[in-house]
Design a protein around this motif. Structure first.
Motif, mmCIF file in Angstrom:
data_model
loop_
_atom_site.group_PDB
_atom_site.id
_atom_site.type_symbol
_atom_site.label_atom_id
_atom_site.label_comp_id
_atom_site.label_asym_id
_atom_site.label_seq_id
_atom_site.Cartn_x
_atom_site.Cartn_y
_atom_site.Cartn_z
ATOM 1 N N ARG A 198 1.067 -1.076 -0.104
ATOM 2 C CA ARG A 198 -0.006 -0.036 0.104
ATOM 3 C C ARG A 198 0.894 1.150 0.122
ATOM 4 O O ARG A 198 1.521 1.398 0.953
ATOM 5 C CB ARG A 198 -0.807 -0.009 1.122
ATOM 6 C CG ARG A 198 -1.743 -1.191 1.280
ATOM 7 C CD ARG A 198 -2.742 -1.095 2.629
ATOM 8 N NE ARG A 198 -3.574 -2.366 2.692
ATOM 9 C CZ ARG A 198 -4.847 -2.353 2.425
ATOM 10 N NH1 ARG A 198 -5.484 -1.430 1.743
ATOM 11 N NH2 ARG A 198 -5.293 -3.484 2.869
ATOM 12 N N PHE A 212 -1.312 -6.537 1.142
ATOM 13 C CA PHE A 212 -2.554 -7.400 0.911
ATOM 14 C C PHE A 212 -2.586 -8.068 -0.216
ATOM 15 O O PHE A 212 -1.915 -7.990 -1.240
ATOM 16 C CB PHE A 212 -3.691 -6.120 0.964
ATOM 17 C CG PHE A 212 -3.849 -5.323 -0.327
ATOM 18 C CD1 PHE A 212 -4.578 -5.894 -1.656
ATOM 19 C CD2 PHE A 212 -3.136 -4.258 -0.378
ATOM 20 C CE1 PHE A 212 -4.511 -5.176 -2.628
ATOM 21 C CE2 PHE A 212 -3.088 -3.531 -1.634
ATOM 22 C CZ PHE A 212 -3.756 -3.883 -2.655
ATOM 23 N N GLY A 321 -11.694 -4.420 0.102
ATOM 24 C CA GLY A 321 -10.496 -3.654 1.009
ATOM 25 C C GLY A 321 -9.831 -2.501 0.171
ATOM 26 O O GLY A 321 -9.774 -1.604 0.944
ATOM 27 N N GLN A 322 -9.748 -2.807 -0.901
ATOM 28 C CA GLN A 322 -9.368 -1.684 -1.983
ATOM 29 C C GLN A 322 -10.327 -0.624 -2.309
ATOM 30 O O GLN A 322 -9.947 0.625 -2.588
ATOM 31 C CB GLN A 322 -8.312 -2.261 -2.958
ATOM 32 C CG GLN A 322 -7.054 -2.480 -2.494
ATOM 33 C CD GLN A 322 -6.058 -1.548 -2.363
ATOM 34 O OE1 GLN A 322 -5.445 -0.678 -3.310
ATOM 35 N NE2 GLN A 322 -5.748 -0.919 -0.904
#
Length: 344
Positions: A198, A212, A321-322
């Motif tokens: 990230r 992730f 999640g993204q």
């Protein structure tokens, strides 16, 4: 079992088959756009919405382009603007107003960037091959193929350098189908998880240590295809705690993806005043190296807006999640998933 058969369709174009992907704003449309700009008064980004930038003649055409982004080839180049006609602030407001008729602008980092400027920030022309994708884009070197975290990426060439900076865009469906024909075993690998970093300069320092997993290729609940790819962030994740090393097959699959992108892409100069809009689920983009001439005031500067599309496809549940919401047409993506860049 994952379906590895070719997808095909209008979005499976190659550089050799794409044809003309440009549309030109007509003089009456440009007159209308300039009238909308004049009607803004002192209103500035991000306090500009489509309602503040009325385009009764041009908006239906922009909506048709947005529909083509989702159901057609996934890219378009808009021509007809002359950036020399507008002060820098007005060019940004004009670009923003136009794009608000295609989608909702998104934050590009957690510190307030909503309209990025992709230009050499070194002042020396130095090209670097390290750091995050954002840092690499702010130099004069080439950019590898990648996606941005938005449904639609919009770029306006405000000014150009003296050489280079050729746009490179490729259909990920064309890559998928070529791999299905040549190496289905490697195509299957791209449907598996790759660990990614990230970027702190996009998602904040607190996220930099939270890599992730996500596949490069995936299908949504209605089988719609999506590609999420940045080799830079895959490489940056390596060595972080809990991240397994890339396997030989994963490296081979990424290498083949890169080779096919080079083989199948369209390459075209990006001229001042042109706008490129690309669906990030079905295209990758990059560029060749470029050169500026500071003494001649020839500096390349691309204005960048990330857009969430109301016409977007549903995404796999694992992408939440993204992206925030994975529902079709949802406000999603950006550095702060699901948050609009628009201000009241």
């Amino acid at each position: 079992m994952q379906d590895l058969s070719p997808i095909g369709g209008a979005v499976a174009w190659t550089g050799a088959t794409l044809g003309d992907w440009s549309v030109t704003l007509s003089p009456p449309e440009i007159t209308e756009v300039e009238a909308a700009l004049g009607g803004l008064g002192d209103r500035d980004i991000p306090r500009i919405t489509a309602a503040h930038f009325p385009l009764p003649r041009t908006a239906p055409r922009l909506k048709a382009l947005a529909e083509a982004m989702e159901s057609g080839a996934g890219l378009v180049r808009i021509t007809g603007l002359d950036p020399a006609r507008y002060p820098a602030r007005d060019l940004k407001r004009l670009f923003w107003g136009l794009m608000c008729h295609i989608g909702t602008p998104l934050p590009q980092n957690t510190t307030g960037e909503v309209l990025g400027e992709v230009k050499d920030e070194t002042g020396t022309g130095e090209a670097r091959a390290d750091g995050s994708a954002r840092n690499r884009s702010r130099y004069t070197g080439p950019l590898r193929f990648h996606t941005d975290k938005c449904d639609l990426l919009a770029l306006l060439c405000a000014s150009n350098g003296i050489a280079g900076g050729v746009s490179r865009i490729v259909s990920t469906i064309a890559i998928h189908d070529a791999m299905a024909a040549r190496r289905p075993d490697l195509l299957a690998v791209l449907y598996q998880d790759f660990w990614r970093a990230r970027p702190a300069d996009e998602e904040g320092e607190g996220m930099a240590s939270r890599p992730f997993p996500m596949p490069v290729f995936a299908r949504g609940p209605h089988n719609a295809f999506t590609c999420q790819y940045s080799r830079t962030y895959v490489e940056m994740a390596q060595g972080q705690p809990g991240v397994p090393p890339l396997t030989a097959l994963q490296v081979e699959a990424l290498d083949m993806l890169a080779a096919l992108a080079d083989e199948l892409c369209v390459e075209a100069p990006f001229e001042a005043g042109q706008i490129q809009v690309m669906n990030q689920h079905v295209t990758l983009h990059g560029r060749t190296a470029y050169a500026d001439d500071a003494q001649a005031s020839a500096r390349r500067n691309l204005l960048r807006i990330w857009l969430s599309s109301p016409l977007s496809r549903a995404l796999p549940a694992g992408h939440a999640g993204q992206w925030g919401s994975t529902e079709a047409g949802a406000l999603r993506g950006g550095a702060i998933p699901g948050r609009s860049a628009l201000a009241a």
